[in-house]
Motif scaffolding. Structure first.
Motif, mmCIF file in Angstrom:
data_model
loop_
_atom_site.group_PDB
_atom_site.id
_atom_site.type_symbol
_atom_site.label_atom_id
_atom_site.label_comp_id
_atom_site.label_asym_id
_atom_site.label_seq_id
_atom_site.Cartn_x
_atom_site.Cartn_y
_atom_site.Cartn_z
ATOM 1 N N THR A 3 40.338 48.573 39.272
ATOM 2 C CA THR A 3 41.644 48.475 38.616
ATOM 3 C C THR A 3 41.910 49.666 37.700
ATOM 4 O O THR A 3 40.987 50.364 37.279
ATOM 5 C CB THR A 3 41.743 47.172 37.803
ATOM 6 N N LYS A 243 51.181 45.126 37.303
ATOM 7 C CA LYS A 243 50.724 44.282 38.415
ATOM 8 C C LYS A 243 51.913 43.971 39.349
ATOM 9 O O LYS A 243 51.772 44.019 40.571
ATOM 10 C CB LYS A 243 50.131 42.988 37.854
ATOM 11 N N ILE A 249 45.446 45.853 38.749
ATOM 12 C CA ILE A 249 45.348 45.629 37.294
ATOM 13 C C ILE A 249 44.579 44.332 37.057
ATOM 14 O O ILE A 249 44.760 43.357 37.770
ATOM 15 C CB ILE A 249 46.773 45.499 36.691
ATOM 16 N N ARG A 250 43.725 44.356 36.055
ATOM 17 C CA ARG A 250 42.983 43.145 35.687
ATOM 18 C C ARG A 250 43.846 42.297 34.759
ATOM 19 O O ARG A 250 44.254 42.745 33.695
ATOM 20 C CB ARG A 250 41.689 43.532 34.959
#
Lengths: 251, 193
Positions: A3, A243, A249-250
Motif C-alpha cells: 500500500t 482508496k 491503501i491500508r
C-alpha cells in the motif's frame, strides 16, 4: 498488494512537539508521545520525528523520547535531525527507532551512508534530500534548505541509493509550505531513476495533492506536517478518498 | 510466563519487548543459552544482513540451540529467514528448520519492500481471529518462497511466504511488533500456543 503510505511528520524541540498543534482532545498538545499515539490510532502508516533542537543535551533528550515513543506506539517510526555518526544512530536504534534519517551529514560525508547500511542494514537508513530549483535545475540544499550546493538532485539520489540507502525522503523547498501540491515531475524522475522507495514531502494542501504524488509523482509514500497538525485534512478521510480513487491503501 | 527474546546484537529487540509489554508480558532479553532453554516461549528477531547476523549467532553458539528447542519459537523478519535452509543474501547457510532458499526480489521491483501489505491464505493458530487480507508491516529485500510450510501468503511481484510454521517453530516475514492491532493479535496468539 503493497500500500501507499501516509506519514505525518512531527517537529521536535527539546523533547516537545513544536509547530501549531490543533488537535481536539489532547491533554498536552506539546507531548510528542501523546500526539504520536493519536496519529497511530487515526491510521497513519508511519511517523517521522524531526529533531530541530540545538542544545548540548540533544542526544540524550532525543534518545529518551525515542524510548517513550517506542513503548507507546505500534507502528514504525523514523527519527532524524542532526544525526551525524554511527554512534548517534546506534543509540537511537537501541532505544527502539525503526529507521533513522540523515541529511546534511550524508552530503558532507557520503561514506556515512555505506557505514550505516553495512552496520545496520539498508532497511533502517533513510536519506533525506532537500532541494530547490536554481535557474531551472534542481540543486541539493543543506541546513534545512538554507545552504545551496552544486550537487544535482538526481545525481545525489542515484548516489545515495548506490551507497545503500533504503529509502529517500525528498523535500522540495520550492513547494514546501505552499500547499500547491508536491513536486510531482521531479518525484517521477527520481522514482524512475532509483529502485528504492521514495517519500514525497513538501506542498501538501489537499487530498488531491496526495493522489497526484502517488500517481503523477510515482511516490511510494507521502509526508506532511501542518495540514495534519491543524486537522485541515483528517487522515481517515484522506485514506478513504485515496482508496475510492483505486489506490492501494491500508484502512 | 517466561518469554525470552534472543539478544544477539542483530534485532530491534526493544520494540518486540515493548509490544509484549503492551500485552502484559515482561519478556527478558538474553543471549544466555541456559536461559533460552528454560523459557516457555522464545522470540528470535533479526534485522540487517543475513551473513552478519548468522556469524553473530555462531559466535554465541545460539545457532546450535535454536533448532533443538521444544517450546514455541517465533522468528521475526531476518530471524525467520535465518531459520530457513539457506539465504542468497551473502551466501548464508541457515538453521535448516524451514524448507526453502531465501532469495532476492526481482530487480524490476522497488527494493526493499517497505510498508503495509495484505496477508492471505492464513492457516495456523498463529492467525486466530486475524481476518484474511489484514495489513501487516514489512521491510525486506529477500523473501522465502512458498512451500507446504507456508501458513500465510503475501504478494510483491510474486506470491511468497509471509509466515512459515513447522512443528513448534513459527516465522513471520512481517513485524508483528510494528503491525498495529493485527500484529498485537498475532503476538497474543503466539503467547497462547
Amino acid at each position: 498488494m503493497l500500500t501507499k503510505r501516509i506519514i505525518p511528520c512531527l517537529d521536535i524541540k527539546d523533547g516537545r512537539t513544536v509547530k501549531g498543534i490543533n488537535f481536539v482532545g489532547l491533554r498536552d498538545a506539546g507531548d510528542p508521545v501523546e500526539l504520536a499515539a493519536k496519529y497511530a490510532k487515526s491510521g497513519a502508516d508511519e511517523l517521522v520525528f524531526l529533531d530541530i533542537s540545538a542544545t548540548e543535551q540533544k542526544r540524550k533528550t532525543l534518545a529518551n523520547l525515542v524510548l517513550e515513543v517506542a513503548a507507546a506506539i505500534d507502528i514504525p517510526f523514523t527519527v532524524g535531525g542532526g544525526i551525524s555518526s554511527v554512534e548517534d544512530v546506534d543509540l537511537l536504534l537501541k532505544n527502539g527507532a525503526d529507521k533513522i534519517s540523515i541529511n546534511s551529514s550524508a552530503v558532507r560525508r557520503p561514506e556515512l551512508i555505506n557505514e550505516l547500511a553495512t552496520t545496520y542494514g539498508s532497511q533502517c537508513v533513510v536519506v533525506a534530500i532537500d532541494a530547490k530549483q536554481i535557474d531551472g535545475i534542481w540543486k541539493v540544499h543543506l541546513v534545512g534548505g538554507k545552504q545551496p550546493t552544486d550537487i544535482n538532485l538526481l545525481d545525489w539520489a542515484e548516489e545515495v541509493a548506490n551507497r545503500g540507502a533504503g529509502e529517500i525522503l525528498f523535500t522540495s523547498m520550492d513547494h514546501d509550505g505552499t500547499k500547491q501540491g508536491f513536486a510531482n515531475q521531479a518525484l517521477a524522475q527520481m522514482s524512475n531513476l532509483v529502485s528504492i522507495p521514495i517519500i514525497a514531502s513538501g506542498g501538501a494542501g489537499n487530498t488531491k495533492h496526495f493522489f497526484e504524488a502517488f500517481t503523477v509523482g510515482k511516490a511510494d509514500a507521502a509526508l506532511a506536517a501542518s495540514i495534519f497538525h491543524y486537522e485541515e485534512i483528517a487522515i481517515p478521510d484522506l485514506k478513504k478518498y485515496l482508496k475510492e480513487k483505486q489506490l492501494p491503501i491500508r484502512l | 510466563m517466561n518469554v525470552v527474546i534472543i539478544d544477539y546484537g542483530a534485532g530491534n529487540t526493544k520494540s518486540v519487548q515493548f509490544a509484549l509489554s503492551r500485552l502484559g508480558v515482561e519478556a527478558q532479553l538474553s543471549s544466555d543459552v541456559e536461559r533460552i532453554k528454560m523459557a516457555d516461549k522464545v522470540i528470535f528477531p533479526g534485522v540487517g544482513h543475513a551473513a552478519t547476523a548468522m556469524s553473530k549467532l555462531v559466535e554465541t553458539g545460539i545457532d546450535h540451540i535454536i533448532p533443538s528447542l521444544h517450546m514455541p519459537v517465533l522468528g521475526i523478519c531476518l530471524g525467520m529467514q535465518l531459520m530457513c535452509e539457506y539465504s542468497h543474501e551473502g551466501d548464508t547457510q541457515g538453521l535448516g528448520i524451514f524448507k526453502g532458499k531465501v532469495q532476492a526480489f526481482d530487480s524490476s521491483l522497488k527494493v526493499p519492500q517497505i510498508g503495509w501489505n495484505a496477508i492471505s491464505k492464513l492457516r495456523s493458530p498463529l492467525f486466530k481471529e486475524v481476518e484474511e487480507a489484514s495489513y501487516i508491516y514489512m521491510v525486506h529485500s529477500y523473501y522465502a518462497p512458498l512451500s507446504e510450510q507456508t501458513i500465510g501468503v503475501c504478494e510483491y511481484g510474486i506470491p511468497y511466504s509471509a509466515a512459515l510454521a513447522h512443528k513448534n517453530f513459527y516465522g513471520t516475514q512481517f513485524h508483528p511488533e510494528k503491525s498495529s492491532s493485527v500484529g498485537a493479535q498475532i503476538l497474543k496468539n503466539f503467547l497462547a500456543l
